[in-house]
Scaffold this active site. Structure first.
Site, short mmCIF file in Angstrom:
data_model
loop_
_atom_site.label_atom_id
_atom_site.label_comp_id
_atom_site.label_asym_id
_atom_site.label_seq_id
_atom_site.Cartn_x
_atom_site.Cartn_y
_atom_site.Cartn_z
CE1 TYR A 1 -3.64 2.59 0.70
CE2 TYR A 1 -2.16 3.41 2.39
CZ TYR A 1 -3.28 3.57 1.60
OH TYR A 1 -4.05 4.71 1.71
CG ASP B 1 5.69 4.20 1.06
OD1 ASP B 1 5.83 4.85 2.12
OD2 ASP B 1 4.58 3.82 0.65
CE LYS C 1 1.35 5.30 8.45
NZ LYS C 1 -0.06 5.63 8.67
#
Length: 446
Positions: free
Chosen positions: A154, A256, A283
């Site tokens: 994802y 990522d 995050k």
């Protein structure tokens, strides 16, 4: 006949009537009562009123130890004094401005000092925006359109990358030559054609795919730790191999690190010793505020430089680099010392070791994956190294464990993935392992 899952749901429902009522009300105003699908679960999600340290309190007054930390974000725990003070001080001066603030300069400086690949960095508001812009950069810089990504990864909620995230195996093709599968209806019809899929942790197949399509590739994008499949670490030879092949062929390599940045002082690339061309963040780097960032090589990042005649690639955003998030990000990064990473590493390894010992003792067909502060329960005897092995999980047992842990006073993600923060202790780990034992006992495994 009442099943173990039925019993756990009955206990959960009885203990959370105010959350149930709020969720019923929410369905009048939001589809399914939800505005963030990743935190929805049946029969209804909890509604949280407070987070302090490791503890969450819900509207019913129930307290739970938090082992998800807003999907890995809160590495210092809830309301760390250093971060809340920085945000409060910024609030006294203003929440957002139509011009840069000094704190964003310090924020960028910290990122570039810590992360090996960052010559320059730009800030956005989500991990989705980070990967979107990194992919856009790769396409603009290379002149090519197509991408390679790993099956079961994802990378955010935009069309270019919402492909083969959790593909049905009957549509996913052969394991050594996976098909591109749209994640859901509404994705652009061209998105599937613009991306090639390779298994995670399989450098032989990845090299074959990359070499076959090298002339049309803008980038290869990879999570060094696959979050979707349960915090599965990349094998060093896989990540090193991707760097070797993309270097040879002149293809941009994107890491990522929206999740994986938390595994080392300089992120996953520091941990693995592999330097990508571009990196995406989110995050942790915003200290609990909405955040995303992307950065990398000077020659690629210069396409956004608006000085001296204008940028090649345009990039705006009302809240990009806003002072509230910058203040929280600076405070977080300045407090994430090498000693705190050592503590996180040791605590995470202790948790995984104790869980493995429990599963061996009970002879339960389970495992645990993870690295550093990250972990996930795997409800399969198969070693999980990629999407196909992850797909062997017993989903019913996963649901029993997730709801059961809520009943025991612990919160993980609804895929039973979690992480430790700097305020978790060995006592928290021991209590969590005991809670897992209790759920397994109720499910008939002890």
């Amino acid at each position: 006949m009442t099943t173990p899952l039925d019993q756990e749901i009955a206990t959960y429902t009885a203990a959370n009537p105010k959350s149930a009522s709020l969720h019923e009300k929410a369905t009048n105003f939001m589809p399914g009562g939800d505005t963030r699908n990743s935190i929805y679960w049946d029969p209804f999600p909890l509604y949280i009123t407070d987070g302090t340290g490791t503890t969450l309190t819900d509207v019913d007054g129930n307290k739970r130890t938090d082992f998800v930390n807003n999907m890995t974000t809160l590495i210092l725990g809830h309301k760390p004094a250093e971060v809340t003070q920085a945000v409060a001080e910024q609030l006294d001066h203003g929440m957002s401005f139509p011009a840069p603030s000094p704190s964003v300069v310090r924020w960028a400086e910290l990122m570039c000092e810590r992360v090996p690949s960052l010559d320059k960095v730009r800030f956005v508001n989500t991990g989705t925006e980070a990967t979107l812009n990194a992919i856009r950069a790769a396409r603009a810089f290379s002149g090519n359109q197509k991408l390679v990504k790993c099956e079961g990864a994802y990378h955010g909620n935009h069309d270019a990358i919402q492909i083969s995230v959790v593909p049905p195996l009957d549509k996913a093709g052969d394991a050594e030559s996976p098909e591109s599968v749209k994640a859901f209806p509404g994705i652009s019809e061209t998105a599937e054609d613009d991306i090639y899929i390779t298994p995670f942790n399989d450098i032989v197949t990845a090299e074959k795919v990359i070499r076959e399509h090298a002339d049309e590739l803008a980038a290869v994008i990879v999570e060094p730790v696959n979050g979707q499949c349960g915090m599965v670490p990349g094998k060093p030879e896989f990540l090193e191999g991707l760097r070797r092949i993309t270097d040879e062929l002149g293809i941009i390599l994107i890491f990522d690190e929206v999740i994986a940045f938390r595994i080392a002082y300089g992120g996953a690339q520091d941990y693995y010793g592999v330097t990508p061309d571009l990196t995406c963040f989110g995050k942790v780097v915003g200290g609990g505020m909405p955040v995303g960032a992307f950065g990398g090589r000077e020659d690629i990042m210069s396409m956004w430089d608006p000085s001296g005649g204008g940028a090649t690639v345009q990039h705006a955003g009302t809240f990009n680099g806003n002072p509230m998030t910058a203040a929280a990000g600076v405070a977080t990064l300045e407090n994430l010392t090498p000693e705190k990473y050592e503590y996180l590493d040791n605590l995470g390894e202790s948790l995984r070791t104790k869980l493995r010992a429990l599963f061996a003792e009970l002879e339960v067909p389970m495992g645990v994956t993870g690295v550093a502060s990250l972990f996930a329960l795997q409800f399969t005897p198969t070693e999980v190294v990629d999407y196909r092995t992850f797909a062997t999980n017993d989903k019913n047992m996963l649901n029993i464990m997730f709801i059961g842990l809520l009943n025991e006073g612990f919160l993980m993600s609804n895929r039973c993935a979690g992480n430790v923060s700097t305020v978790h202790t060995e006592d928290d780990v021991d209590a969590f392992v005991t809670a897992v034992r209790n759920v397994l006992k109720r499910a008939g495994y002890a």
